[in-house]
Design a protein around this motif. Structure first.
Motif, PDB file in Angstrom:
ATOM      1  N   ALA A  34      23.684 -19.990  12.195  1.00  0.00           N
ATOM      2  CA  ALA A  34      24.550 -19.811  11.030  1.00  0.00           C
ATOM      3  C   ALA A  34      24.478 -18.399  10.453  1.00  0.00           C
ATOM      4  O   ALA A  34      25.067 -18.134   9.407  1.00  0.00           O
ATOM      5  CB  ALA A  34      24.195 -20.835   9.947  1.00  0.00           C
ATOM      6  N   TYR A  35      23.769 -17.505  11.123  1.00  0.00           N
ATOM      7  CA  TYR A  35      23.753 -16.096  10.751  1.00  0.00           C
ATOM      8  C   TYR A  35      24.900 -15.388  11.485  1.00  0.00           C
ATOM      9  O   TYR A  35      25.634 -16.005  12.259  1.00  0.00           O
ATOM     10  CB  TYR A  35      22.386 -15.492  11.080  1.00  0.00           C
ATOM     11  CG  TYR A  35      22.183 -14.058  10.660  1.00  0.00           C
ATOM     12  CD1 TYR A  35      22.408 -13.665   9.357  1.00  0.00           C
ATOM     13  CD2 TYR A  35      21.768 -13.096  11.588  1.00  0.00           C
ATOM     14  CE1 TYR A  35      22.229 -12.342   8.963  1.00  0.00           C
ATOM     15  CE2 TYR A  35      21.572 -11.780  11.208  1.00  0.00           C
ATOM     16  CZ  TYR A  35      21.811 -11.408   9.895  1.00  0.00           C
ATOM     17  OH  TYR A  35      21.635 -10.101   9.518  1.00  0.00           O
ATOM     18  N   SER A  77      19.161 -17.086   9.001  1.00  0.00           N
ATOM     19  CA  SER A  77      18.617 -15.725   9.098  1.00  0.00           C
ATOM     20  C   SER A  77      18.488 -15.238  10.536  1.00  0.00           C
ATOM     21  O   SER A  77      17.843 -14.227  10.793  1.00  0.00           O
ATOM     22  CB  SER A  77      17.236 -15.663   8.414  1.00  0.00           C
ATOM     23  OG  SER A  77      16.312 -16.514   9.068  1.00  0.00           O
ATOM     24  N   GLY A  78      19.093 -15.947  11.473  1.00  0.00           N
ATOM     25  CA  GLY A  78      19.045 -15.511  12.860  1.00  0.00           C
ATOM     26  C   GLY A  78      17.754 -15.845  13.561  1.00  0.00           C
ATOM     27  O   GLY A  78      17.477 -15.320  14.638  1.00  0.00           O
ATOM     28  N   GLY A  79      16.969 -16.758  12.987  1.00  0.00           N
ATOM     29  CA  GLY A  79      15.677 -17.095  13.577  1.00  0.00           C
ATOM     30  C   GLY A  79      15.763 -17.801  14.914  1.00  0.00           C
ATOM     31  O   GLY A  79      14.837 -17.736  15.719  1.00  0.00           O
ATOM     32  N   SER A  80      16.875 -18.489  15.188  1.00  0.00           N
ATOM     33  CA  SER A  80      16.989 -19.234  16.445  1.00  0.00           C
ATOM     34  C   SER A  80      17.921 -18.559  17.450  1.00  0.00           C
ATOM     35  O   SER A  80      18.363 -19.186  18.411  1.00  0.00           O
ATOM     36  CB  SER A  80      17.473 -20.664  16.151  1.00  0.00           C
ATOM     37  OG  SER A  80      18.671 -20.666  15.385  1.00  0.00           O
ATOM     38  N   ILE A 419      12.856 -15.197   7.602  1.00  0.00           N
ATOM     39  CA  ILE A 419      13.054 -13.765   7.806  1.00  0.00           C
ATOM     40  C   ILE A 419      13.941 -13.502   9.026  1.00  0.00           C
ATOM     41  O   ILE A 419      14.940 -12.815   8.945  1.00  0.00           O
ATOM     42  CB  ILE A 419      11.707 -13.042   7.970  1.00  0.00           C
ATOM     43  CG1 ILE A 419      10.831 -13.270   6.733  1.00  0.00           C
ATOM     44  CG2 ILE A 419      11.920 -11.544   8.197  1.00  0.00           C
ATOM     45  CD1 ILE A 419      11.432 -12.777   5.436  1.00  0.00           C
ATOM     46  N   GLY A 420      13.557 -14.070  10.177  1.00  0.00           N
ATOM     47  CA  GLY A 420      14.365 -13.965  11.382  1.00  0.00           C
ATOM     48  C   GLY A 420      14.780 -12.552  11.721  1.00  0.00           C
ATOM     49  O   GLY A 420      14.005 -11.597  11.646  1.00  0.00           O
ATOM     50  N   GLY A 455      11.301 -10.300  19.221  1.00  0.00           N
ATOM     51  CA  GLY A 455      12.335  -9.553  18.526  1.00  0.00           C
ATOM     52  C   GLY A 455      12.527  -9.973  17.100  1.00  0.00           C
ATOM     53  O   GLY A 455      13.448  -9.500  16.415  1.00  0.00           O
ATOM     54  N   LYS A 456      11.666 -10.853  16.610  1.00  0.00           N
ATOM     55  CA  LYS A 456      11.810 -11.334  15.238  1.00  0.00           C
ATOM     56  C   LYS A 456      10.818 -10.620  14.318  1.00  0.00           C
ATOM     57  O   LYS A 456      10.348  -9.539  14.618  1.00  0.00           O
ATOM     58  CB  LYS A 456      11.615 -12.857  15.209  1.00  0.00           C
ATOM     59  CG  LYS A 456      12.615 -13.602  16.083  1.00  0.00           C
ATOM     60  CD  LYS A 456      14.048 -13.383  15.657  1.00  0.00           C
ATOM     61  CE  LYS A 456      15.064 -13.775  16.703  1.00  0.00           C
ATOM     62  NZ  LYS A 456      14.977 -15.098  17.227  1.00  0.00           N
ATOM     63  N   PHE A 457      10.442 -11.244  13.199  1.00  0.00           N
ATOM     64  CA  PHE A 457       9.785 -10.497  12.142  1.00  0.00           C
ATOM     65  C   PHE A 457       8.389  -9.981  12.486  1.00  0.00           C
ATOM     66  O   PHE A 457       7.897  -9.078  11.822  1.00  0.00           O
ATOM     67  CB  PHE A 457       9.748 -11.305  10.832  1.00  0.00           C
ATOM     68  CG  PHE A 457       8.856 -12.512  10.870  1.00  0.00           C
ATOM     69  CD1 PHE A 457       7.549 -12.421  10.445  1.00  0.00           C
ATOM     70  CD2 PHE A 457       9.333 -13.732  11.277  1.00  0.00           C
ATOM     71  CE1 PHE A 457       6.724 -13.527  10.441  1.00  0.00           C
ATOM     72  CE2 PHE A 457       8.523 -14.863  11.276  1.00  0.00           C
ATOM     73  CZ  PHE A 457       7.207 -14.761  10.858  1.00  0.00           C
ATOM     74  N   VAL A 458       7.735 -10.501  13.540  1.00  0.00           N
ATOM     75  CA  VAL A 458       6.449  -9.940  13.937  1.00  0.00           C
ATOM     76  C   VAL A 458       6.591  -9.130  15.235  1.00  0.00           C
ATOM     77  O   VAL A 458       5.620  -8.691  15.767  1.00  0.00           O
ATOM     78  CB  VAL A 458       5.377 -11.042  14.128  1.00  0.00           C
ATOM     79  CG1 VAL A 458       4.981 -11.604  12.797  1.00  0.00           C
ATOM     80  CG2 VAL A 458       5.882 -12.145  15.042  1.00  0.00           C
TER      81      VAL A 458
END
Length: 458
Positions: A34-35, A77-80, A419-420, A455-458
């Motif tokens: 949904a991002y 947030s684009g996490g998936s 965060i994603g 590629g995510k927040f970490v």
């Protein structure tokens, strides 16, 4: 680079040809959530058991293939999104409710169980699972855990992590670990479940969850409170809670949202109101009746212009109709809708709303605000068009200003969306470098090759 024929054959051997997809349609369907961003994987795999997930991760670990787990793809947030090419591990077919134990107040579920389906199953036993993100009718429990989802009821009941008793998790190596137990009191060692919840699939893949459930309240009452001054909303929220009343929900809609709802639904909301609070209280009948009227008195003493108390479920549904449909209405305004998420102290909510209005004026944008007034979690929603490059540059600057403002007020980057991809560049605004390095150290310890949702927040 694509998946080698050897890796493809190994994955098909684990799940069968019918649950391995690498055709363009399947790839495209799993390239977004949904991002606003999209990214394509090489293949999508649909496991049904923990053993299959473990075997898939063993193959991925040996071959250093990135793996992005996902459920229904409602993440904001684009996490998936598979930010780096690899495998999408879609857990929607792991959708069994394994056990409901009302006498011990817990339920065991697989990650693909839809939140709304769990609620229906629990209702026949007189129980419910409190975390209720707006997407609960389609979002999965695994996704709720990955993002530590909240919702309107979290003011009283808390967020997803508050209901995790135990988890079964597959690590990047394919090893299966189990933590926690069905017991409410369990202080055996560390509590790693709280670390995995909200980790957005970067530390491990949840394949089973033991969740605390709560008896359904005997009664629910709803009130709509209208204000001509946003400061009065915060005063009301603070005084209600200070009086020992803890509503199930206290939702805020600003003037932009009120008029949007009226433009499309014409349900009689006051167009000149600065803000509206929707309040739910639940519990024993006598207590609920007393508390809803006490909230009415508190609101009146704090400047409320009008108070409407529902006397039936039908009336309550009518009061909630606008709030429940607001994101659908906002999506009609423009090609792109950005639903942001930031939390500030409750007393700062009016100032945050006014600040967002100033930001909208500064960058010539339309920003509407709804939020969970009781806990300070606001959703500034920007109506825009991502294809308008000049306008999109203004949107990006406005989003950064919104987060800067929230942090200046003692708030945080996210209350429930995670965060994603959306907010990873803002993380240094919220955490110092040593804290970020600590997160990376945890990540490296369980996923040294960085194959889990890279590629995510970490």
């Amino acid at each position: 680079m694509m998946l080698s024929s050897q890796i493809k054959a190994a994955l098909i051997e684990i799940v069968g040809a019918d649950r391995f997809k690498d055709d363009p349609v399947a790839i495209s369907a799993h390239s977004y959530d949904a991002y606003i961003e999209e990214a394509s994987a090489w293949a999508v795999v649909f496991p049904k058991t923990t053993e299959e997930v473990s075997a898939i991760m063993q193959v991925a670990s040996e071959e250093k293939v990135p793996v992005t787990a996902r459920g229904a793809g409602t993440n904001l947030s684009g996490g998936s999104i598979p930010a780096e090419k690899g495998i999408v591990l879609c857990l929607t077919q792991m959708n069994r409710i394994v056990n409901i134990a009302p006498e011990d107040r817990y339920v065991v579920v697989q990650p693909g169980v839809i939140n709304g389906d769990l609620q229906k199953a629990l209702s026949s036993h007189g129980y419910f699972f409190p975390p209720d993100p707006s997407s609960f009718m389609i979002s999965t429990i695994g996704g709720n855990i990955a993002e530590n989802a909240g919702g309107p009821r979290c003011l009283k009941y808390g967020v997803t992590v508050d209901y995790i008793l135990g988890l079964e998790v597959v690590l990047a190596s394919g090893k299966v670990i189990r933590m926690g137990s069905p017991n409410v009191k369990d202080v055996t060692g560390y509590r790693p479940a709280g670390l995995f919840c909200g980790s957005e699939g970067t530390l491990g893949i949840v394949t089973e969850a033991t969740l605390k459930i709560v008896p359904a309240p005997k009664a629910v009452r709803t009130a709509m409170v209208v204000y001509n001054n946003l400061n009065d909303t915060a005063k009301t929220v603070s005084q209600v809670i200070r009086q020992g009343i803890l509503p199930a929900a206290m939702e805020l809609m600003d003037n932009e949202v009120i008029n949007l709802i009226e433009n499309h639904m014409n349900i009689g909301l006051p167009r000149d109101a600065e803000g509206i609070l929707l309040v739910d209280v639940d519990g024993p009948e006598e207590q609920v009746e007393k508390e809803i009227h006490e909230i009415g008195h508190i609101a009146k003493n704090n400047g409320a212009g009008n108070i409407v108390i529902a006397h039936s479920k039908e009336q309550a549904d009518e009061l909630w109709k606008g709030r429940r449909t607001v994101y659908g209405l906002l999506s009609r305004l423009s090609p792109t809708t950005i639903v942001e998420d930031a939390t500030v102290p409750v007393s700062k909510v009016p100032a945050m709303i006014r600040g967002c209005r100033k930001i909208a004026e500064e960058f010539d944008l339309k920003i509407s605000i709804v939020g969970h007034a009781g806990d300070g979690n606001l959703h500034p929603t920007i109506s825009t068009d991502i294809n308008n490059k000049e306008e999109w540059q203004r949107v990006e600057k406005a989003i950064e200003k919104i987060f800067e403002l929230a942090l200046e007020m003692g708030g945080c980057l996210s209350g429930e969306h995670g965060i994603g991809l959306a907010k990873k560049s803002f993380l240094p605004m919220s955490m110092n470098l040593d804290t970020i390095e600590f997160l990376r150290t945890v990540k490296r310890s369980v996923d040294p090759d960085n194959i889990l949702n890279p590629g995510k927040f970490v």
